[in-house]
Design a protein around this motif. Structure first.
Motif, PDB file in Angstrom:
ATOM      1  N   THR A  55      -3.767  52.993   2.226  1.00  0.00           N
ATOM      2  CA  THR A  55      -2.390  53.308   2.638  1.00  0.00           C
ATOM      3  C   THR A  55      -1.468  52.096   2.631  1.00  0.00           C
ATOM      4  N   GLY A  56      -2.048  50.890   2.745  1.00  0.00           N
ATOM      5  CA  GLY A  56      -1.227  49.681   2.761  1.00  0.00           C
ATOM      6  C   GLY A  56      -0.616  49.363   4.095  1.00  0.00           C
ATOM      7  N   ARG A  57      -0.895  50.184   5.118  1.00  0.00           N
ATOM      8  CA  ARG A  57      -0.359  49.875   6.444  1.00  0.00           C
ATOM      9  C   ARG A  57      -1.218  50.486   7.545  1.00  0.00           C
ATOM     10  N   ILE A  58      -1.004  50.019   8.763  1.00  0.00           N
ATOM     11  CA  ILE A  58      -1.700  50.559   9.927  1.00  0.00           C
ATOM     12  C   ILE A  58      -1.220  51.987  10.168  1.00  0.00           C
ATOM     13  N   PRO A  59      -2.110  52.958  10.322  1.00  0.00           N
ATOM     14  CA  PRO A  59      -1.671  54.332  10.608  1.00  0.00           C
ATOM     15  C   PRO A  59      -0.917  54.416  11.933  1.00  0.00           C
ATOM     16  N   ASP A  60      -0.234  55.548  12.121  1.00  0.00           N
ATOM     17  CA  ASP A  60       0.475  55.778  13.384  1.00  0.00           C
ATOM     18  C   ASP A  60      -0.446  56.401  14.434  1.00  0.00           C
ATOM     19  N   ALA A  61      -1.393  57.213  13.983  1.00  0.00           N
ATOM     20  CA  ALA A  61      -2.263  57.927  14.912  1.00  0.00           C
ATOM     21  C   ALA A  61      -3.665  58.041  14.322  1.00  0.00           C
ATOM     22  N   TYR A  62      -4.650  58.054  15.211  1.00  0.00           N
ATOM     23  CA  TYR A  62      -6.060  58.036  14.801  1.00  0.00           C
ATOM     24  C   TYR A  62      -6.825  59.111  15.556  1.00  0.00           C
ATOM     25  N   PHE A  63      -7.607  59.905  14.821  1.00  0.00           N
ATOM     26  CA  PHE A  63      -8.382  60.993  15.428  1.00  0.00           C
ATOM     27  C   PHE A  63      -9.866  60.823  15.131  1.00  0.00           C
ATOM     28  N   GLN A  64     -10.678  60.948  16.195  1.00  0.00           N
ATOM     29  CA  GLN A  64     -12.125  60.865  16.050  1.00  0.00           C
ATOM     30  C   GLN A  64     -12.791  61.536  17.244  1.00  0.00           C
ATOM     31  N   ALA A  65     -13.898  62.236  17.002  1.00  0.00           N
ATOM     32  CA  ALA A  65     -14.715  62.734  18.101  1.00  0.00           C
ATOM     33  C   ALA A  65     -15.557  61.585  18.635  1.00  0.00           C
ATOM     34  N   VAL A  66     -15.818  61.573  19.955  1.00  0.00           N
ATOM     35  CA  VAL A  66     -16.536  60.442  20.550  1.00  0.00           C
ATOM     36  C   VAL A  66     -17.656  60.907  21.476  1.00  0.00           C
ATOM     37  N   GLY A  67     -18.783  60.187  21.378  1.00  0.00           N
ATOM     38  CA  GLY A  67     -19.873  60.352  22.330  1.00  0.00           C
ATOM     39  C   GLY A  67     -19.893  59.163  23.257  1.00  0.00           C
ATOM     40  N   SER A  68     -19.746  57.973  22.667  1.00  0.00           N
ATOM     41  CA  SER A  68     -19.669  56.739  23.453  1.00  0.00           C
ATOM     42  C   SER A  68     -18.258  56.168  23.461  1.00  0.00           C
ATOM     43  N   GLY A  69     -17.472  56.502  22.441  1.00  0.00           N
ATOM     44  CA  GLY A  69     -16.132  55.924  22.309  1.00  0.00           C
ATOM     45  C   GLY A  69     -16.130  54.624  21.534  1.00  0.00           C
ATOM     46  N   THR A  70     -17.314  54.180  21.094  1.00  0.00           N
ATOM     47  CA  THR A  70     -17.422  52.879  20.427  1.00  0.00           C
ATOM     48  C   THR A  70     -16.608  52.823  19.135  1.00  0.00           C
ATOM     49  N   GLY A  71     -16.585  53.924  18.389  1.00  0.00           N
ATOM     50  CA  GLY A  71     -15.820  53.947  17.141  1.00  0.00           C
ATOM     51  C   GLY A  71     -14.337  53.763  17.370  1.00  0.00           C
ATOM     52  N   SER A  72     -13.826  54.361  18.449  1.00  0.00           N
ATOM     53  CA  SER A  72     -12.400  54.213  18.771  1.00  0.00           C
ATOM     54  C   SER A  72     -12.088  52.799  19.252  1.00  0.00           C
ATOM     55  N   ILE A  73     -13.002  52.220  20.030  1.00  0.00           N
ATOM     56  CA  ILE A  73     -12.838  50.814  20.440  1.00  0.00           C
ATOM     57  C   ILE A  73     -12.806  49.924  19.197  1.00  0.00           C
ATOM     58  N   ALA A  74     -13.695  50.220  18.251  1.00  0.00           N
ATOM     59  CA  ALA A  74     -13.836  49.389  17.050  1.00  0.00           C
ATOM     60  C   ALA A  74     -12.568  49.379  16.202  1.00  0.00           C
ATOM     61  N   VAL A  75     -11.965  50.549  16.000  1.00  0.00           N
ATOM     62  CA  VAL A  75     -10.748  50.570  15.172  1.00  0.00           C
ATOM     63  C   VAL A  75      -9.581  49.925  15.905  1.00  0.00           C
TER      64      VAL A  75
END
Length: 430
Positions: free
Chosen positions: A231-251
């Motif tokens: 995309t060439g830029r940081i997105p405005d919003a991010y969606f992910q299902a979480v069990g630990s939340g680690t993926g959301s922390i990572a992004v």
């Protein structure tokens, strides 16, 4: 080709203290409270390594000492089917799984491969301990494949009820061994087994570290790098299902690095993690705007885990409250949490297959359903650049294209056994 280890230091997310990584540091030895440590890379600009294959093109922002064989990357593409259905103008799907049509070739069909290829590459070539990984399923499959392919000694600890998640294209190398908590156990029981092995035999076994391991988080964070590459830029919003939340922390952490780079935007993308009801410990805590997790007994957690279809989203001790955890990430980035029922999950799983042309896992479907909720409630605008992290898919397609074999546990062990007895039995496997 000789790989030069990535240069970085560590930062305590609670105090800001910068210090050296001793090789497998999971926490600040001088820390005065629960806190994640974060990698602070010497290279401040996001650049791909064109000389490295697969996943390791992201090596500049991975805390690794080497590269491993047979890696693949998440693939980001602009959606037309789902985007058109939801009325979204700039929906980008980052797909981790098996979908050859778009170039996605992850053999285990899960973004857990990004963790495994990063964590295992953080190990030096010659190390004398067995890596211990606890998992509800997908993580175990990914680590087993990576360690089997690269001859890295591994002990997996899983709930026996999730053993069917351990399928592979070929039998595992003998360097990988599997222990399981008995029927009725959950992810937390698997963690307890692994912890007891490390506690009683720490001279021979080493804990992978879960969310505390910078390599795990920065491996997961490559999903955002994949999106920004396209995309060439940081997105405005991010969606992910979480069990630990680690993926959301990572992004979120990679978002901060991209802001420091400055070429891809100066904003924080809003985080929209989602959980599968009734297992909603982080959703409930966030809605109460509580840093402390709401109470959830072991019996309640097991009952809720048994009820949800997205079994991998059943972590009852997630890295939510500690400094640098999910609570801090969401407070900093903005956004909200969603919960999704089993019925909604199934509806959007079928719809995604129709609209995008590939099967997805239940957890990924939770994220799709949460995006639909966000559109309906007006949480996102139709013209915003939205990143949907499809954390796993293509298993049905994969099994159409390849024969698979199923692994079996080497030992089934009760969690109430003393650590010394568990460790004694496990040591005999190696």
């Amino acid at each position: 080709m000789t790989f030069t280890p990535t240069k970085y230091k560590l930062m305590n997310c609670g105090t800001g203290r910068i210090f050296e990584d001793e090789g497998w540091t999971l926490a600040d030895p001088q820390g005065d409270g629960p806190a994640l440590v974060r990698a602070v890379y010497e290279k401040k600009t996001f650049e791909l390594r064109k000389d490295l294959d697969g996943f390791y093109k992201f090596a500049e922002w991975l805390p690794i000492k080497r590269t491993l064989l047979h890696s693949h990357v998440p693939v980001t593409y602009r959606s037309t089917g789902l985007a058109g259905y939801l009325g979204l103008e700039n929906l980008y799907i980052t797909f981790s799984g098996y979908f050859p049509k778009i170039g996605a070739l992850m053999e285990t069909c899960s973004f857990k491969e990004t963790e495994a290829y990063s964590v295992c590459a953080r190990l030096p070539e010659k190390h004398d301990k067995v890596l211990v990984v606890a998992s509800a399923g997908n993580t175990a499959r990914a680590f087993a494949k990576v360690c089997s392919d690269n001859n890295i000694p591994l002990l997996l600890s899983i709930p026996l009820d999730n053993i069917n998640a351990l399928w592979f294209h070929k039998p595992l190398n003998d360097c990988v061994k599997i222990i399981a908590a008995p029927h009725g156990g959950d992810y937390f029981d698997a963690i307890m087994l692994g912890d007891k092995v490390c506690e009683a035999a720490g001279d021979k076994f080493m804990a992978e570290g879960g969310a505390k391991n910078i390599a795990r988080r920065d491996g997961m964070g490559t999903t955002l790098l994949s999106a920004v590459e396209v995309t060439g830029r940081i997105p405005d919003a991010y969606f992910q299902a979480v069990g630990s939340g680690t993926g959301s922390i990572a992004v979120w952490e990679n978002n901060l690095r991209l802001i420091e780079d400055g070429r891809f935007g100066k904003h924080r993308m809003r985080l929209y993690p989602s959980q599968n009801a009734p297992f909603t410990i982080m959703y409930d805590s966030w809605k109460a705007h509580s840093r402390k997790l709401v109470p959830l007994s072991g019996d309640e957690a097991r009952a809720q885990a048994a009820e949800i279809k997205a079994k991998v989203l059943s972590n009852r001790k997630p890295p939510y409250s500690l400094a640098g955890g999910l609570f801090d990430a969401m407070n900093d980035a903005g956004g909200d949490m969603f919960k999704v029922t089993n019925d909604e999950l199934e509806l959007w799983k079928d719809r995604f297959l129709t609209l995008e042309g590939v099967d997805i896992y239940s957890a990924a479907s939770v994220a799709v359903a949460s995006l639909a909720q966000a559109v309906e409630t007006g949480a996102v605008r139709k013209d915003e650049l939205i990143m949907l992290n499809i954390t796993g898919g293509g298993e049905a397609l994969n099994k159409k294209h390849h024969d698979v074999v199923y692994a079996k546990p080497d030992l089934v062990l009760d969690t109430f056994l003393p650590a010394e007895e568990i460790a004694s039995q496990v040591e005999k496997l190696f």
